[in-house]
Design an enzyme around this catalytic site. Structure first.
Site, PDB file in Angstrom:
ATOM      1  N   HIS A  66      -0.934  -4.184  -2.591  1.00  0.00           N
ATOM      2  CA  HIS A  66      -0.675  -2.866  -2.021  1.00  0.00           C
ATOM      3  C   HIS A  66      -1.045  -2.849  -0.540  1.00  0.00           C
ATOM      4  O   HIS A  66      -2.058  -3.418  -0.130  1.00  0.00           O
ATOM      5  CB  HIS A  66      -1.443  -1.772  -2.774  1.00  0.00           C
ATOM      6  N   ASP A  68      -1.281   0.163   1.052  1.00  0.00           N
ATOM      7  CA  ASP A  68      -2.004   1.398   1.326  1.00  0.00           C
ATOM      8  C   ASP A  68      -3.512   1.172   1.200  1.00  0.00           C
ATOM      9  O   ASP A  68      -3.969   0.270   0.482  1.00  0.00           O
ATOM     10  CB  ASP A  68      -1.556   2.532   0.400  1.00  0.00           C
ATOM     11  N   ASP A  99      -9.641  -4.944   0.831  1.00  0.00           N
ATOM     12  CA  ASP A  99      -8.846  -4.300  -0.214  1.00  0.00           C
ATOM     13  C   ASP A  99      -7.562  -3.719   0.371  1.00  0.00           C
ATOM     14  O   ASP A  99      -7.501  -2.536   0.672  1.00  0.00           O
ATOM     15  CB  ASP A  99      -9.691  -3.208  -0.869  1.00  0.00           C
ATOM     16  N   GLU A 133      -1.030   2.307  -4.549  1.00  0.00           N
ATOM     17  CA  GLU A 133      -2.043   1.830  -5.492  1.00  0.00           C
ATOM     18  C   GLU A 133      -3.325   2.639  -5.396  1.00  0.00           C
ATOM     19  O   GLU A 133      -3.988   2.897  -6.402  1.00  0.00           O
ATOM     20  CB  GLU A 133      -2.334   0.348  -5.231  1.00  0.00           C
ATOM     21  N   GLU A 134      -3.690   3.036  -4.180  1.00  0.00           N
ATOM     22  CA  GLU A 134      -4.938   3.774  -3.984  1.00  0.00           C
ATOM     23  C   GLU A 134      -4.783   5.270  -4.241  1.00  0.00           C
ATOM     24  O   GLU A 134      -5.756   6.020  -4.178  1.00  0.00           O
ATOM     25  CB  GLU A 134      -5.467   3.554  -2.561  1.00  0.00           C
ATOM     26  N   GLU A 162      -6.133  -8.434  -5.549  1.00  0.00           N
ATOM     27  CA  GLU A 162      -7.308  -7.564  -5.495  1.00  0.00           C
ATOM     28  C   GLU A 162      -8.568  -8.377  -5.200  1.00  0.00           C
ATOM     29  O   GLU A 162      -8.692  -9.530  -5.634  1.00  0.00           O
ATOM     30  CB  GLU A 162      -7.485  -6.812  -6.814  1.00  0.00           C
ATOM     31  N   HIS A 348     -13.860   0.022   0.032  1.00  0.00           N
ATOM     32  CA  HIS A 348     -13.949   1.484   0.060  1.00  0.00           C
ATOM     33  C   HIS A 348     -15.192   1.976   0.799  1.00  0.00           C
ATOM     34  O   HIS A 348     -15.561   3.146   0.669  1.00  0.00           O
ATOM     35  CB  HIS A 348     -13.916   2.066  -1.361  1.00  0.00           C
TER      36      HIS A 348
END
Length: 375
Positions: A66, A68, A99, A133-134, A162, A348
């Site tokens: 991903h 995003d 990520d 995805e997020e 991931e 994150h």
């Protein structure tokens, strides 16, 4: 500057907070199309997705990921601009560094190198890249998979980028994930004055014994691949904000992370039975985010384990821990699915980063996996 580092920085510099892609996917298409990848843009509502494929035959090895990223929070809390990749003391900083933009960069560079070395490789190579995805994950990978299934286009092996590593690159790869089931529960009582509780019915008090039983329940014992199913309350909201008002309802959000020892329907039924046992007036809505999946063994597991050992000297651990990933949408098609990427220590977080010295070894691991499966 090596190619993986350069591409990682170029991707990080694009402000692609979900569901925005900010040109990341076009950058990948522009790089891979000259290597024989056909480009298919799949936009569903506000979400950009791409399906790139080189070759028409099986077996099909797919890299999934991903573009995003999660929001940055206050930019002033960062030591540098989260969308201006910066290297400090051997670390590459920026939102999405771990990520998972560095993984995307690594498998892109690995694919370019592999195609140069093996232009007549067996089978096919594909990319499934989403910008959802997020976020809600409703117009991303799941929709692409639905489109592929509708035309009987099957993935044999899927490597999701991931961030799986814990302490050192490649020490952990995820060969499965637990299922995730969310419950949105409202328990109704009777609003009233706290000085006259006999004229009211406090839903917080009604909920407490039931919640105590839920928290104490053993849902299963897990198995050799999965830990026992867990139940967690994530939100409780009730009351008017006044100190002298008994609330009329309480809203509770909870989550199950469940193993292959139990089904979502079984979990729902046990909760429903408990609510009926306590005679509660309720509304309950369920959202199933994903079912558990497992790739216990097979060609993909073997290729990944061997490649990690060759590049890093590490005996990798197979794990199903952690949250959900888009692998949950791909595994039900019958594909072998693994997650392999950099360390996840800062994902994150403020000042998200990856070790610069891990980028080339990660690209080499991806390259060797391709070589073992398709050369």
């Amino acid at each position: 500057m090596n190619e993986t580092l350069a591409l990682s920085k170029a991707l990080i510099n694009r402000n692609s907070v979900t569901p925005e892609d900010a040109g990341c996917q076009k950058l990948l298409c522009d790089r891979l199309e000259p290597y024989g990848f056909t480009v298919e843009n799949m936009r569903f509502e506000e979400v950009d997705n791409i399906w790139l494929r080189r070759g028409t035959e099986r077996p099909l090895l797919c890299f999934a990921g991903h573009t995003d990223v999660v929001p940055t929070g206050p930019i002033t809390d960062w030591d540098s601009d989260p969308f201006n990749a910066e290297i400090r003391e051997g670390l590459l900083y920026g939102r999405g560094a771990a990520d998972m933009k560095s993984s995307i960069a690594a498998f892109t560079v690995a694919s370019e190198r592999f195609v140069k070395d093996f232009p007549e490789h067996e089978g096919s190579i594909a990319y499934l890249i989403t910008s959802d995805e997020e976020g809600p994950s409703v117009n991303g990978t799941v929709k692409v998979i639905e489109a592929l299934e509708a035309r009987n286009e099957k993935i044999d092996w899927c490597l999701v980028g991931e961030p799986s590593s814990k302490d050192t690159l490649g020490d952990v790869i995820k060969n499965g994930r637990r299922g995730s089931l969310n419950g949105y529960l409202t328990i109704y009582g009777q609003q009233g004055h706290v000085a006259y509780p006999h004229l009211a019915d406090n839903p917080m008090h009604l909920a407490a014994p039931m919640l105590a039983e839920l928290v104490a329940m053993e849902w299963d014992k897990g198995n050799e691949f999965f830990p026992p199913t867990t139940f967690q309350v994530s939100n409780i909201n009730s009351g008017t904000g006044a100190t002298n008002v008994i609330p009329g309802q309480v809203d509770i959000i909870f989550n199950f992370r469940f193993s292959t020892e139990v089904t979502a329907d079984q979990l729902k039924q046990r909760v429903q039975d408990l609510l009926e046992k306590h005679g509660l007036d309720v509304e309950l809505k369920w959202i199933l985010s994903g079912v558990p999946f497992l790739t216990a063994e097979g060609e993909l597991v073997a290729a990944a384990v061997e490649s990690i050992k060759e590049v890093t000297g590490t005996d990798t651990e197979l794990s199903t821990s952690g949250g959900t990933s888009d692998g949950r949408f791909i595994a039900p098609t019958g594909a072998q699915v693994l997650e392999l990427g950099p360390r996840n220590a800062t994902i994150h977080q403020i000042n998200e980063c990856v070790e610069v010295d891990d980028l080339e070894p990660l690209e080499e691991i991806y390259y060797r996996i391709m070589k073992k499966l398709l050369a």
